[in-house]
Scaffold this active site. Structure first.
Site, PDB file in Angstrom:
ATOM      1  N   ARG A   1       0.794  -1.221  -0.029  1.00  0.00           N
ATOM      2  CA  ARG A   1       0.064   0.057  -0.373  1.00  0.00           C
ATOM      3  C   ARG A   1       0.956   1.265  -0.031  1.00  0.00           C
ATOM      4  O   ARG A   1       1.965   1.116   0.711  1.00  0.00           O
ATOM      5  CB  ARG A   1      -0.853   0.076   1.332  1.00  0.00           C
ATOM      6  CG  ARG A   1      -2.034  -0.952   1.050  1.00  0.00           C
ATOM      7  CD  ARG A   1      -3.151  -0.590   0.143  1.00  0.00           C
ATOM      8  NE  ARG A   1      -4.051  -1.368   0.032  1.00  0.00           N
ATOM      9  CZ  ARG A   1      -4.305  -2.573  -0.915  1.00  0.00           C
ATOM     10  NH1 ARG A   1      -3.417  -2.727  -1.649  1.00  0.00           N
ATOM     11  NH2 ARG A   1      -5.315  -3.287  -0.709  1.00  0.00           N
TER      12      ARG A   1
ATOM     13  N   GLU B   1      -2.339   7.611  -4.949  1.00  0.00           N
ATOM     14  CA  GLU B   1      -2.553   7.131  -6.294  1.00  0.00           C
ATOM     15  C   GLU B   1      -4.197   7.120  -6.519  1.00  0.00           C
ATOM     16  O   GLU B   1      -4.463   6.899  -7.708  1.00  0.00           O
ATOM     17  CB  GLU B   1      -2.410   5.611  -6.232  1.00  0.00           C
ATOM     18  CG  GLU B   1      -3.372   4.727  -5.307  1.00  0.00           C
ATOM     19  CD  GLU B   1      -2.917   3.092  -5.201  1.00  0.00           C
ATOM     20  OE1 GLU B   1      -1.474   2.709  -5.161  1.00  0.00           O
ATOM     21  OE2 GLU B   1      -3.875   2.241  -5.246  1.00  0.00           O
TER      22      GLU B   1
ATOM     23  N   HIS C   1      -0.846  -0.196  -9.778  1.00  0.00           N
ATOM     24  CA  HIS C   1      -1.512  -1.108  -9.020  1.00  0.00           C
ATOM     25  C   HIS C   1      -1.789  -2.216  -9.665  1.00  0.00           C
ATOM     26  O   HIS C   1      -2.962  -2.583  -9.599  1.00  0.00           O
ATOM     27  CB  HIS C   1      -2.655  -0.604  -8.341  1.00  0.00           C
ATOM     28  CG  HIS C   1      -3.019  -1.109  -6.947  1.00  0.00           C
ATOM     29  ND1 HIS C   1      -3.294  -0.300  -5.741  1.00  0.00           N
ATOM     30  CD2 HIS C   1      -2.967  -2.518  -6.599  1.00  0.00           C
ATOM     31  CE1 HIS C   1      -3.413  -1.228  -4.730  1.00  0.00           C
ATOM     32  NE2 HIS C   1      -3.415  -2.164  -5.210  1.00  0.00           N
TER      33      HIS C   1
END
Ligand code: NAI
Length: 329
Positions: free
Chosen positions: A234, A263, A295
């Site tokens: 993360r 993000e 991601h």
């Protein structure tokens, strides 16, 4: 059962619609993220299905509860974006997909390491332009290096097993060391030991109050000069301005990230014709020794099949009033 699916991309819809259980539910797909501004769209739905960048904070949960939503079904493993206590207080259940393919993320982690090290992304572009020079493409042997792993759950363990095959030494930190990994030759130490002794550090712990900004100026100071840092967990595990300082001073030799603290305004979107307003990501993109993916570590065919299967199973179990084995409490 009516479900509002937020942050839908074409591939999410494809997988949900082609699943045999699709006809048993009424899924409505929203492209937008779930936020304060969009929570009102949940009116008339029994459940919301959300992903990593949906903001399921208290204010959103209040709107969901008022609109009659009873279930928050995460189609991901991490649940740092959901206020679980507030959901409970408002009578909403939260379910997730605890593991869909730890291999997908572990393999992508190794891809980041090898690409950063051997610069295959640069070689690819060079050769296409008729440049067959090797200047500045030198890497290092991964064999024999010390790899530091923070968090040895499903993904961290899969990553340790891959790294073992490369002939590396592994030092790890976890609140609960794994006997299986110790038997495999993994040494556990404190998080400081991991930071001090590793040539490559890979983060695989969840984002919590304890792990937020675990990589910051002080911890970077402990690390070896020219360390490689990889984050596929993360974004907020790394303090962005501190890592930029570490890269600028050359203390950090390589950075590979699949996740980024800010993000939600960038990742999963095509911004190629936009003026990007995030100066930190622009600075990170400018370093030759930084590799960013958007991601995508989870994004394999097998993982998408499992995410879909387990999400439907979570919905079925809720609908049938059964015990929710994937409930987040
Ligand atoms: P897991 O729950 O199996 O393992 C997490 C491990 O971290 C556990 O062993 C736990 O004891 C440990 N841990 C918890 N707090 C810690 C702390 N303060 N310090 C050190 N270790 C700590 O989870 P899994 O499946 O391995 O996933 C790890 C993370 O990977 C998720 O939380 C998620 O944020 C991220 N992820 C990223 C994906 C991507 O596409 N980039 C996809 C899936 C997960």
């Amino acid at each position: 059962m009516k479900i509002a699916v937020f942050s839908t991309k074409p591939y999410d819809r494809d997988y949900f619609e082609k699943h045999p259980q699709a006809s048993e539910y009424q899924l409505h797909y929203f492209e937008t993220n779930l936020t304060d501004d969009t929570a009102s769209l949940s009116k008339g739905f029994d459940a919301v299905c959300v992903f990593v960048n949906d903001k399921v904070h208290e204010s959103v949960i209040k709107v969901l509860a008022n609109n009659g939503v009873k279930l928050i079904a995460l189609r991901c493993a991490g649940y740092n974006n959901v206020d679980v206590n507030s959901a409970k207080a408002h009578g909403l259940k939260v379910v997730r997909v605890p593991a869909y393919s730890p291999h997908a993320v572990a393999e992508h982690t190794m891809a980041l390491i090898l690409t950063l090290n051997r610069k295959t992304h640069k070689a690819y572009n060079r050769i296409r332009e008729g440049n067959f020079s090797l200047n500045n493409l030198m890497g290092f042997d991964v064999f024999g290096k010390t790899i530091g792993v923070v968090g040895t759950g499903q993904i961290g363990a899969a990553f340790c097993k891959i790294v073992k095959g490369f002939g590396c030494n592994i030092i790890a930190f976890d609140l609960y060391p794994s006997e299986e990994l110790i038997a495999l030759g993994v040494t556990y130490g404190s998080v400081e030991d991991v930071f001090k002794t590793s040539d490559i550090i890979s983060l695989h712990c969840p984002l919590t109050e304890d792990t937020k900004h675990i990589v910051n100026s002080s911890s970077i100071e402990l690390m070896k000069n020219h360390v490689m840092i990889i984050n596929t967990s993360r974004g907020a595990l790394i303090n962005t301005s501190d890592i930029i300082k570490g890269l600028s001073s050359k203390k950090v030799g390589f950075l590979g990230i699949d996740v980024y603290e800010q993000e939600e305004n960038l990742f999963f979107k095509d911004l190629s014709e936009s003026i990007i307003q995030d100066d930190d990501i622009l600075r990170l993109m400018s370093f030759p020794n930084v590799l960013i993916t958007s991601h995508q570590a989870y994004f394999t065919k097998e993982a998408m099949e499992e995410i879909t299967r387990i999400t439907y199973e979570n919905l079925r179990a809720y609908n049938a009033g059964e015990f929710l084995k994937n409930e987040v409490k």
